[in-house]
Design a protein around this motif. Structure first.
Motif, PDB file in Angstrom:
ATOM      1  N   CYS A 291      -1.484   2.554  15.081  1.00  7.51           N
ATOM      2  CA  CYS A 291      -0.460   2.874  14.067  1.00  7.51           C
ATOM      3  C   CYS A 291      -0.362   1.773  13.016  1.00  7.51           C
ATOM      4  O   CYS A 291      -0.148   2.047  11.828  1.00  7.51           O
ATOM      5  N   GLU A 292      -0.550   0.538  13.477  1.00  7.32           N
ATOM      6  CA  GLU A 292      -0.520  -0.550  12.506  1.00  7.32           C
ATOM      7  C   GLU A 292      -1.738  -0.487  11.590  1.00  7.32           C
ATOM      8  O   GLU A 292      -1.633  -0.770  10.390  1.00  7.32           O
ATOM      9  N   GLU A 293      -2.868  -0.096  12.154  1.00  2.00           N
ATOM     10  CA  GLU A 293      -4.049   0.076  11.312  1.00  2.00           C
ATOM     11  C   GLU A 293      -3.824   1.160  10.270  1.00  2.00           C
ATOM     12  O   GLU A 293      -4.172   1.009   9.093  1.00  2.00           O
ATOM     13  N   ILE A 294      -3.262   2.288  10.714  1.00  2.00           N
ATOM     14  CA  ILE A 294      -3.002   3.386   9.781  1.00  2.00           C
ATOM     15  C   ILE A 294      -2.013   2.939   8.703  1.00  2.00           C
ATOM     16  O   ILE A 294      -2.193   3.236   7.509  1.00  2.00           O
ATOM     17  N   ALA A 295      -0.977   2.234   9.127  1.00  2.00           N
ATOM     18  CA  ALA A 295       0.029   1.767   8.161  1.00  2.00           C
ATOM     19  C   ALA A 295      -0.591   0.815   7.141  1.00  2.00           C
ATOM     20  O   ALA A 295      -0.329   0.907   5.934  1.00  2.00           O
ATOM     21  N   ASN A 296      -1.423  -0.087   7.634  1.00  2.00           N
ATOM     22  CA  ASN A 296      -2.082  -1.012   6.709  1.00  2.00           C
ATOM     23  C   ASN A 296      -2.996  -0.274   5.740  1.00  2.00           C
ATOM     24  O   ASN A 296      -3.086  -0.620   4.553  1.00  2.00           O
TER      25      ASN A 296
END
Length: 837
Positions: A291-296
């Motif tokens: 999710c952090e990858e997607i957010a970034n």
């Protein structure tokens, strides 16, 4: 330690404490930060006492501590140590990990082993896995449990990064490598297959995360030379390890060398915070990472979005209508994209990361919103300025009502535009900008008010200056007994008139009582200063005014007609009257008298300066001090003093000195007039001459009466002298005085006699030369003699320094047949040529 020093540094101690300072020093000393992306990290893990440090020391020329076999097999390396590989390009950082299965930590304490192994996999490009040859094929050997845990957590905590796993088979037996390597690879694949994976990596092969390599080495103790030879061959594989096709393999997500220290600290922090690596929190960890990858990714896309860039550029240029709706639409697009990609991950993690993404996105665009608010504030402030300027020019309202109405209009315009700019995803506070706008409006209104008040006050000051300056100057120059009452009356009338009008003009500003009173008091002070300034100017010219007043009174009579000093005027009385007038002027300019107070300045000056004889005698008798020996006047405040007593005394002394000449000239003129109008000597002189010369006079009379011939001679001499005086206008020489006449006659007498004698001599010579032919002397005619007398008369009237000598003449005319050549030098001389004295 320098770049070629093999000394090692402990990176993490046995208790798991990260040596931040040691790592910073290590990076600085080997200049790792200068390498950029051209560096590699190599680590080794394996069972305790399996020869890991020995292998690294021979492979990279390091000096990690090795086990002393003669002292027994025990733990040598505690924690994680770090060193720089010597003679290998690119720069290679080598990490020696604490061995696994050590008896020192015990059977149950495997947390640090898992943490260090995970750290090595996360940070290293190449991981050497040291294992015994006889452990191949065993279920619980060859670090299989450790690898299983590490693989599992690796996908939970970190994004995929292809790392090279180089399995080093130690103490190789006679079993060929073509039999050992397949078994080892099969065991590794089984470990990977048995690991539970997140949905995103459910079908991801091992080769996506790891590049598996296998090599074998003989026993170091039994075959040392062979061991060193094969290690030397293996060392060659680490040269240019980061090049394409090199041992390091794919270097996705490599950290620049300058961020290596921070990256290592953060990775170890993440690992340490997940102490129990066996907890079944796979989906949470995977959701967190993914999710952090997607957010970034979405945030990165937002920063390069064309619509956003166009909107941001437009905002930089000025206000953008519909900014809130446009920006909300852009944010909705990327937030919805995040939702669609993260829908299958853990809900709590997904929502938390979405909130973080929204916060980060809102914070990213917040600068544009602040810029827009700045434009809106500037526009509202400009609107206020324009509206206020128009309102004040129209003069329909007072200043304060105009400010209120314009402020309300500007604030309403700002609030309306702010509502249009608000983004629904953010709860941005606009109060501070609104308050700043209000402060700016108040500041500008205050500046305008101050400017208008200053301008208004200046106009009244100019009005007062015109009303007071020249009239006060005229009053002071007049210098009459009514000077200060007139000036005081003029000052009060004009000041009250200006204050009354000024008070009415101030009503539109709605000032508080103290401010209004202060401004009016300052205007009164300005009026007072004008009078004081003009009085000081006139006081600085007091000596000139005194001399002018003295000259006016002294040189003109009561009818203002110029005086003619005929001898009947009383110069002493006139002088005293003129000095009294000058003294009054000095007393009048000695102090400012804008208050109805009396003083004794004139009395003191009169008694000390004018009546100087009697006053000095009185002071000497009474023993009192000089009243002018002071710097202040009694009953006069110091700020009202224009000329101090000491200065008055000095001015009076200088005045007397400079006017004394006029008095002397008047006396001289009077005496000259008397002399010119009196042909006889003074009566006293006549009496003295009669008294002293009576006897002589009687003797002369007696002598004359005895001889009438002498009486006749006296009459002849008298008439001849009178004729000569008339002929040569001798009385004219005495017109400017007896002394002047005597000096003039004495200077001209000798040249006149010499010329006459020279004429006689020349005449005698001429007669002697012409005696046989002309027995009679040739004398000039009467007409020529008369012309000589006329020429001499004109010379005397014109004041010429030359004298024309009249030739000796005879009463008879010259004979026409005398034969004398009239053109001869002698005749020309006798005809009246000029001879200079």
């Amino acid at each position: 330690m320098n770049g070629e020093d093999p000394c090692s540094t402990q990176l993490i101690d046995g208790d798991g404490e990260f040596n931040v300072d040691g790592l910073e020093r290590f990076i600085k000393e080997i200049r790792l930060a200068d390498c950029g992306l051209s560096y590699a990290v190599v680590s080794i893990m394996g069972p305790q006492s399996s020869g890991k440090s020995t292998l690294l020391n021979h492979l990279f020329k390091t000096n990690f501590r090795e086990m002393d076999a003669f002292r027994g097999r025990s733990q040598t390396t505690k924690g994680i140590w770090i060193a720089k590989g010597i003679g290998i390009e690119p720069c290679t950082v080598v990490m020696d990990l604490e061995g696994t299965d050590g008896r020192e930590r015990g059977e149950d304490d495997t947390t640090f082993e898992k943490q260090s192994a995970l750290f090595a996999l996360a940070i290293s490009d190449i991981v050497l896995i040291n294992m015994w040859c006889h452990d191949i094929g065993r279920e619980q050997a060859a670090n299989k449990p450790l690898l299983k845990t590490v693989f599992q957590v690796m996908m939970r905590l970190f994004s995929p990064r292809k790392t090279t796993l180089l399995f080093v088979i130690r103490d190789k037996t006679k079993t060929p490598m073509e039999y050992l390597e397949p078994v080892l690879r099969e065991d590794i694949q089984k470990i990977w297959d048995s690991v539970s994976k997140p949905p995103a990596h459910k079908d991801t092969p091992l080769s996506e995360f790891f590049n598996v390599e296998v090599t074998a080495l003989p026993s170091f103790e039994e075959k040392e030379e062979q061991f060193k030879e094969q290690v030397s061959q293996l060392r060659q594989r680490f040269f240019n390890s980061i090049a394409p096709g090199g041992l390091a393999g794919d270097r996705r997500g490599v950290i620049p060398a300058s961020g290596f220290s921070f990256s290592a600290q953060q990775i170890w922090k993440v690992i340490r915070e997940n102490k129990d690596l066996d907890l079944p929190a796979h989906k949470v960890m995977v959701a967190t990472v993914r999710c952090e990858e997607i957010a970034n990714e979405k945030l990165s896309q937002l920063t390069s979005d064309e619509k956003w860039l166009e909107l941001d550029a437009a905002v930089q240029a000025g206000p953008v209508p519909g900014f809130g709706k446009k920006l909300s639409s852009i944010l909705d697009f990327y937030l919805s994209g995040y939702d669609s990609e993260a829908v299958f991950f853990d809900e709590s993690v997904r929502n938390a990361k979405r909130k973080q993404l929204e916060t980060r996105a809102v914070n990213y665009v917040h600068s544009a919103f602040q810029t827009l608010l700045g434009h809106l504030r500037s526009r509202a402030l400009e609107k206020f300025k324009n509206d206020l300027d128009k309102s004040l020019k129209a003069e329909k309202k007072g200043f304060a009502p105009s400010v209120r109405s314009c402020t309300e209009a500007a604030m309403l315009d700002f609030d309306t535009n702010v509502k249009d700019a608000v983004v629904k995803h953010a709860d941005w506070d606009t109060k501070r900008v609104r308050e700043k706008l209000k402060r700016d409006i108040n500041t500008y209104a205050g500046e305008v008010r101050s400017a208008r008040l200053t301008e208004l006050k200046r106009s009244y000051e100019e009005r007062l200056k015109q009303a007071l300056s020249e009239p006060v100057e005229s009053i002071l120059e007049a210098g009459t007994d009514n000077t200060w009452p007139s000036a005081r009356n003029l000052y009060r009338i004009e000041t009250e008139r200006a204050v009354s009008s000024f008070y009415n003009d101030l009503s539109g500003f709605e000032l508080d009582d103290s401010t209004r009173d202060s401004i009016i008091a300052s205007l009164r002070e300005v009026s007072r200063d004008i009078v004081y300034k003009k009085a000081k100017e006139e006081a600085s010219k007091v000596l000139i005014h005194m001399k002018e007043r003295f000259a006016t009174v002294f040189s003109h009579d009561k009818d203002s007609m110029p005086r003619v000093w005929t001898g009947r005027e009383d110069i002493r009385a006139i002088t005293k009257e003129a000095r009294t007038a000058a003294l009054k002027l000095l007393a009048m300019l000695a102090a400012v008298r804008l208050e109805d107070k009396t003083d004794k300045i004139e009395h003191i000056l009169r008694s000390s300066l004018l009546d100087v004889g009697s006053s000095s005698m009185t002071r000497s008798i009474e023993g009192t001090a000089d009243p002018l020996a002071s710097s202040t006047w009694d009953e006069v405040s110091p700020e009202d003093v224009l000329i101090t007593p000491v200065q008055c005394k000095a001015y009076w002394r200088q005045f007397n000195t400079e006017t004394e000449y006029a008095v002397t000239q008047a006396i001289s003129a009077q005496e000259a007039h008397k002399r010119n109008n009196s042909k006889l000597p003074p009566l006293w002189a006549v009496i003295v001459m009669i008294a002293l010369g009576f006897n002589e006079f009687m003797a002369i009379i007696t002598f004359i009466l005895r001889s009438p011939f002498y009486l006749f001679g006296i009459f002849v001499v008298f008439f001849l002298s009178y004729a000569v005086a008339l002929q040569y206008n001798l009385a004219g020489y005495f017109h400017h005085g007896m002394l002047s006449g005597i000096m003039t006659l004495s200077a001209r007498f000798l040249p006149m006699v010499m010329n006459i004698l020279q004429g006689v001599v020349n005449q005698g010579q001429q007669q002697y030369q012409n005696y046989p032919q002309h027995p009679q002397p040739n004398l000039p005619s009467l007409t020529t003699a008369q012309s000589f007398r006329q020429h001499n008369e004109s010379r005397r009237h014109t004041g010429s320094s030359s004298v024309v000598v009249e030739p000796i003449s005879s009463t008879s005319s010259v004979s026409s047949n005398s034969g004398i050549d009239d053109t001869s030098p002698t005749s020309r001389y006798q005809a009246g040529e000029e001879v200079t004295s």
